[in-house]
Write a protein that holds these residues in place. Structure first.
Motif, PDB file in Angstrom:
ATOM      1  N   LEU A 214      34.735  39.620  33.046  1.00 14.22           N
ATOM      2  CA  LEU A 214      36.146  40.012  33.020  1.00 14.22           C
ATOM      3  C   LEU A 214      36.974  38.984  32.265  1.00 14.22           C
ATOM      4  O   LEU A 214      37.861  39.329  31.478  1.00 14.22           O
ATOM      5  CB  LEU A 214      36.665  40.165  34.454  1.00 14.22           C
ATOM      6  CG  LEU A 214      38.082  40.725  34.620  1.00 14.22           C
ATOM      7  CD1 LEU A 214      38.156  42.152  34.100  1.00 14.22           C
ATOM      8  CD2 LEU A 214      38.497  40.678  36.091  1.00 14.22           C
ATOM      9  N   ASN A 215      36.648  37.722  32.491  1.00 14.93           N
ATOM     10  CA  ASN A 215      37.363  36.649  31.804  1.00 14.93           C
ATOM     11  C   ASN A 215      37.114  36.697  30.297  1.00 14.93           C
ATOM     12  O   ASN A 215      38.024  36.483  29.487  1.00 14.93           O
ATOM     13  CB  ASN A 215      36.930  35.296  32.369  1.00 14.93           C
ATOM     14  CG  ASN A 215      37.863  34.172  31.993  1.00 14.93           C
ATOM     15  OD1 ASN A 215      39.035  34.185  32.346  1.00 14.93           O
ATOM     16  ND2 ASN A 215      37.361  33.187  31.272  1.00 14.93           N
TER      17      ASN A 215
ATOM     18  N   CYS B 129      39.133  39.919  29.081  1.00 18.57           N
ATOM     19  CA  CYS B 129      40.588  39.985  29.287  1.00 18.57           C
ATOM     20  C   CYS B 129      41.311  38.686  28.952  1.00 18.57           C
ATOM     21  O   CYS B 129      42.507  38.699  28.664  1.00 18.57           O
ATOM     22  CB  CYS B 129      40.895  40.374  30.736  1.00 18.57           C
ATOM     23  SG  CYS B 129      40.201  41.967  31.215  1.00 18.57           S
TER      24      CYS B 129
ATOM     25  N   SER C  34      34.042  38.296  43.293  1.00 19.88           N
ATOM     26  CA  SER C  34      34.693  39.507  42.792  1.00 19.88           C
ATOM     27  C   SER C  34      35.347  40.292  43.924  1.00 19.88           C
ATOM     28  O   SER C  34      36.417  40.894  43.746  1.00 19.88           O
ATOM     29  CB  SER C  34      33.687  40.391  42.049  1.00 19.88           C
ATOM     30  OG  SER C  34      32.616  40.761  42.892  1.00 19.88           O
TER      31      SER C  34
ATOM     32  N   ASP D 116      39.351  40.971  43.780  1.00 14.69           N
ATOM     33  CA  ASP D 116      39.899  42.330  43.825  1.00 14.69           C
ATOM     34  C   ASP D 116      40.761  42.546  45.065  1.00 14.69           C
ATOM     35  O   ASP D 116      41.802  43.215  45.003  1.00 14.69           O
ATOM     36  CB  ASP D 116      38.767  43.361  43.798  1.00 14.69           C
ATOM     37  CG  ASP D 116      38.030  43.389  42.467  1.00 14.69           C
ATOM     38  OD1 ASP D 116      38.589  42.881  41.475  1.00 14.69           O
ATOM     39  OD2 ASP D 116      36.892  43.900  42.425  1.00 14.69           O
TER      40      ASP D 116
ATOM     41  N   LEU E  89      44.157  40.979  44.600  1.00 11.32           N
ATOM     42  CA  LEU E  89      45.019  41.824  43.765  1.00 11.32           C
ATOM     43  C   LEU E  89      45.575  43.009  44.561  1.00 11.32           C
ATOM     44  O   LEU E  89      46.760  43.346  44.453  1.00 11.32           O
ATOM     45  CB  LEU E  89      44.241  42.337  42.558  1.00 11.32           C
ATOM     46  CG  LEU E  89      44.142  41.427  41.338  1.00 11.32           C
ATOM     47  CD1 LEU E  89      43.230  42.048  40.287  1.00 11.32           C
ATOM     48  CD2 LEU E  89      45.522  41.153  40.739  1.00 11.32           C
TER      49      LEU E  89
ATOM     50  N   LEU F 194      42.776  33.696  35.068  1.00 13.79           N
ATOM     51  CA  LEU F 194      42.394  35.101  34.934  1.00 13.79           C
ATOM     52  C   LEU F 194      43.127  35.944  35.969  1.00 13.79           C
ATOM     53  O   LEU F 194      43.584  37.056  35.662  1.00 13.79           O
ATOM     54  CB  LEU F 194      40.881  35.253  35.107  1.00 13.79           C
ATOM     55  CG  LEU F 194      40.353  36.695  35.165  1.00 13.79           C
ATOM     56  CD1 LEU F 194      40.582  37.416  33.841  1.00 13.79           C
ATOM     57  CD2 LEU F 194      38.867  36.709  35.544  1.00 13.79           C
TER      58      LEU F 194
ATOM     59  N   ASN G 174      46.574  36.584  34.844  1.00 16.74           N
ATOM     60  CA  ASN G 174      46.495  37.567  33.758  1.00 16.74           C
ATOM     61  C   ASN G 174      46.376  38.985  34.308  1.00 16.74           C
ATOM     62  O   ASN G 174      47.070  39.909  33.867  1.00 16.74           O
ATOM     63  CB  ASN G 174      45.285  37.237  32.876  1.00 16.74           C
ATOM     64  CG  ASN G 174      44.976  38.304  31.842  1.00 16.74           C
ATOM     65  OD1 ASN G 174      44.389  39.337  32.154  1.00 16.74           O
ATOM     66  ND2 ASN G 174      45.342  38.045  30.590  1.00 16.74           N
ATOM     67  N   ARG G 175      45.506  39.163  35.302  1.00 17.90           N
ATOM     68  CA  ARG G 175      45.309  40.496  35.870  1.00 17.90           C
ATOM     69  C   ARG G 175      46.510  40.941  36.705  1.00 17.90           C
ATOM     70  O   ARG G 175      46.767  42.142  36.833  1.00 17.90           O
ATOM     71  CB  ARG G 175      44.040  40.546  36.734  1.00 17.90           C
ATOM     72  CG  ARG G 175      42.753  40.192  36.012  1.00 17.90           C
ATOM     73  CD  ARG G 175      42.692  40.681  34.576  1.00 17.90           C
ATOM     74  NE  ARG G 175      42.744  42.132  34.469  1.00 17.90           N
ATOM     75  CZ  ARG G 175      43.129  42.799  33.392  1.00 17.90           C
ATOM     76  NH1 ARG G 175      43.542  42.152  32.310  1.00 17.90           N
ATOM     77  NH2 ARG G 175      43.131  44.116  33.384  1.00 17.90           N
ATOM     78  N   CYS G 176      47.246  40.003  37.264  1.00 21.81           N
ATOM     79  CA  CYS G 176      48.482  40.360  37.975  1.00 21.81           C
ATOM     80  C   CYS G 176      49.459  41.052  37.031  1.00 21.81           C
ATOM     81  O   CYS G 176      50.104  42.048  37.395  1.00 21.81           O
ATOM     82  CB  CYS G 176      49.134  39.117  38.582  1.00 21.81           C
ATOM     83  SG  CYS G 176      48.301  38.480  40.050  1.00 21.81           S
TER      84      CYS G 176
ATOM     85  N   ALA H 117      48.566  42.607  34.256  1.00 27.17           N
ATOM     86  CA  ALA H 117      47.946  43.875  33.860  1.00 27.17           C
ATOM     87  C   ALA H 117      48.120  44.943  34.934  1.00 27.17           C
ATOM     88  O   ALA H 117      48.281  46.131  34.628  1.00 27.17           O
ATOM     89  CB  ALA H 117      46.462  43.656  33.570  1.00 27.17           C
ATOM     90  N   GLU H 118      48.108  44.524  36.199  1.00 27.64           N
ATOM     91  CA  GLU H 118      48.228  45.465  37.317  1.00 27.64           C
ATOM     92  C   GLU H 118      49.673  45.679  37.755  1.00 27.64           C
ATOM     93  O   GLU H 118      49.937  46.441  38.687  1.00 27.64           O
ATOM     94  CB  GLU H 118      47.403  44.960  38.509  1.00 27.64           C
ATOM     95  CG  GLU H 118      45.911  44.820  38.242  1.00 27.64           C
ATOM     96  CD  GLU H 118      45.227  46.157  38.034  1.00 27.64           C
ATOM     97  OE1 GLU H 118      45.721  47.160  38.590  1.00 27.64           O
ATOM     98  OE2 GLU H 118      44.210  46.204  37.320  1.00 27.64           O
TER      99      GLU H 118
END
Length: 378
Positions: free
Chosen positions: A85-86, A89, A283, A287, A290, A336, A339-341, A343-344
């Motif tokens: 994922l890293n 993304c 993971s 998840d 998030l 990461l 970053n996903r925060c 994206a979500e």
């Protein structure tokens, strides 16, 4: 196994027998006990990691490397979901390139008049006062979550501390003990004396399985009264400049005593919430963090602090139980996560971000995002 270790140059010492007995116990049903180098292909990577941890604990890094080469040769697979994922993304987010020139005074550098309490991304340490927990090389690896002292953590940029105490005013992690709470308080006061505009959240709670220290609120008020910010919902919308010279939000979570009341010098546990996920799977934790963060209200409309733990926890069904190798599975993915925060769509909910073994890059990530918020970049 002992004979093989001796042949490879491992000299017996006070840790060797303990590590050997422990490893034989957890690996008693595997060929690792009889001959670790002739073990069959396709076995769980955790058993190889166990060997690596043992050799690392006694300083035999050449044997650690040999285990790793053996894993590669036998194609032992590791979970690498977050790694992939890293790679796909990346770690970019608003403020990711910002590096404070003075981590010790990063709040002052961002401007006390511009820095609202609810807009800060607070660098946080999990089990903060465990740098000297237990017995070195024996019980310490199973409970130590930080290697820096409280003062060193604060000077590095940490602004939320997680302290657990027992009925004797000793800091503890489960059944293992370390120094008296006075050590923590003195380090906090030293840091505040050396700075002018840094605000910290000091969470102290009675550890599970222990009783509350007697008259603990009186003790804390005597030691910290000049710095304590009283419990008040309006604090969340204020700037640091509006709170000065008060500089400590002290969250006190007793197990038996009454919770602090509104207007008190102390804040109740309801003002620092989280959703603890007890897993050693990075993971799964990533998840879940998030998901639970997405369920929260934005920081601008929330009247409590919400903590996200970038940590994983050793489990009894896995032979690797030392804190560092376990939490290391997720430790490097803080950027990461931010970053996903984005994206979500939940980056505006991130506030208290916690880690084991805090380092400068983790602090910089939190400060960088705070800087971006202050300057309207997100």
């Amino acid at each position: 196994m002992f004979d093989n270790m001796v042949k490879m140059g491992v000299k017996p010492d006070r840790t060797g027998p303990l590590l050997l007995l422990w490893s034989m116990h957890v690996a008693s049903h595997s060929g690792l006990v009889q001959n670790p180098w002739k073990y069959r292909t396709g076995e769980k990577s955790s058993l190889y990691a166990l060997l690596s941890s043992i050799y690392g604990a006694i300083g035999k890094w050449e044997l650690v490397e040999k285990v790793r080469h053996l894993m590669d040769k036998r194609q032992v697979k590791k979970k690498q979901i977050l790694f992939d994922l890293n790679e796909n993304c990346g770690e970019t987010f608003p403020g990711c390139d910002y590096r404070p020139t003075d981590r010790k005074n990063w709040m002052a550098s961002l401007g006390p008049k511009d820095l609202h309490i609810n807009n800060i991304v607070w660098p946080t340490t999990h089990n903060s006062a465990t740098d000297r927990i237990g017995i070195p090389c024996i019980s310490r690896p199973f409970a130590q979550c930080q290697t820096l002292s409280i003062y060193q953590q604060l000077a590095l940029g940490t602004r939320v501390l997680d302290i657990r105490v027992n009925e004797n005013n000793r800091v503890c992690h489960g059944i293992l003990l370390t120094y008296n709470i006075d050590v923590v308080i003195n380090d906090v006061k030293k840091f505040l004396f050396e700075t002018t505009s840094e605000v910290i959240i000091l969470q102290i709670r009675t550890e599970y399985g222990h009783r509350d220290p007697p008259e603990f609120e009186d003790y804390l008020e005597e030691k910290l009264s000049m710095y304590l910010i009283h419990q008040d919902d309006y604090v969340f919308g204020k700037t640091i400049a509006e709170l000065l010279p008060k500089r400590i939000i002290c969250v006190w979570k007793p197990r038996n005593s009454p919770q602090p009341k509104p207007g008190s010098p102390f804040w109740s546990a309801e003002y620092l919430k989280d959703n603890w996920i007890d897993t050693d799977l990075p993971s799964t934790k990533f998840d879940s963090n998030l998901k639970y963060l997405s369920d929260q209200a934005p920081v601008s409309s929330r009247y409590f602090f919400y903590r996200v733990e970038n940590t994983v926890t050793a489990q009894p069904d896995n032979p690797v139980v030392c804190v560092r190798p376990v939490t290391g599975r997720i430790h490097g993915y803080a950027r990461l996560f931010i970053n996903r925060c984005f994206a979500e769509g939940c980056a505006n909910r991130l506030q208290v971000f916690s880690t084991d073994f805090i380092g400068g890059d983790f602090v910089d990530a939190c400060v960088g995002l705070t800087h971006a918020r202050v300057h309207g970049e997100c």
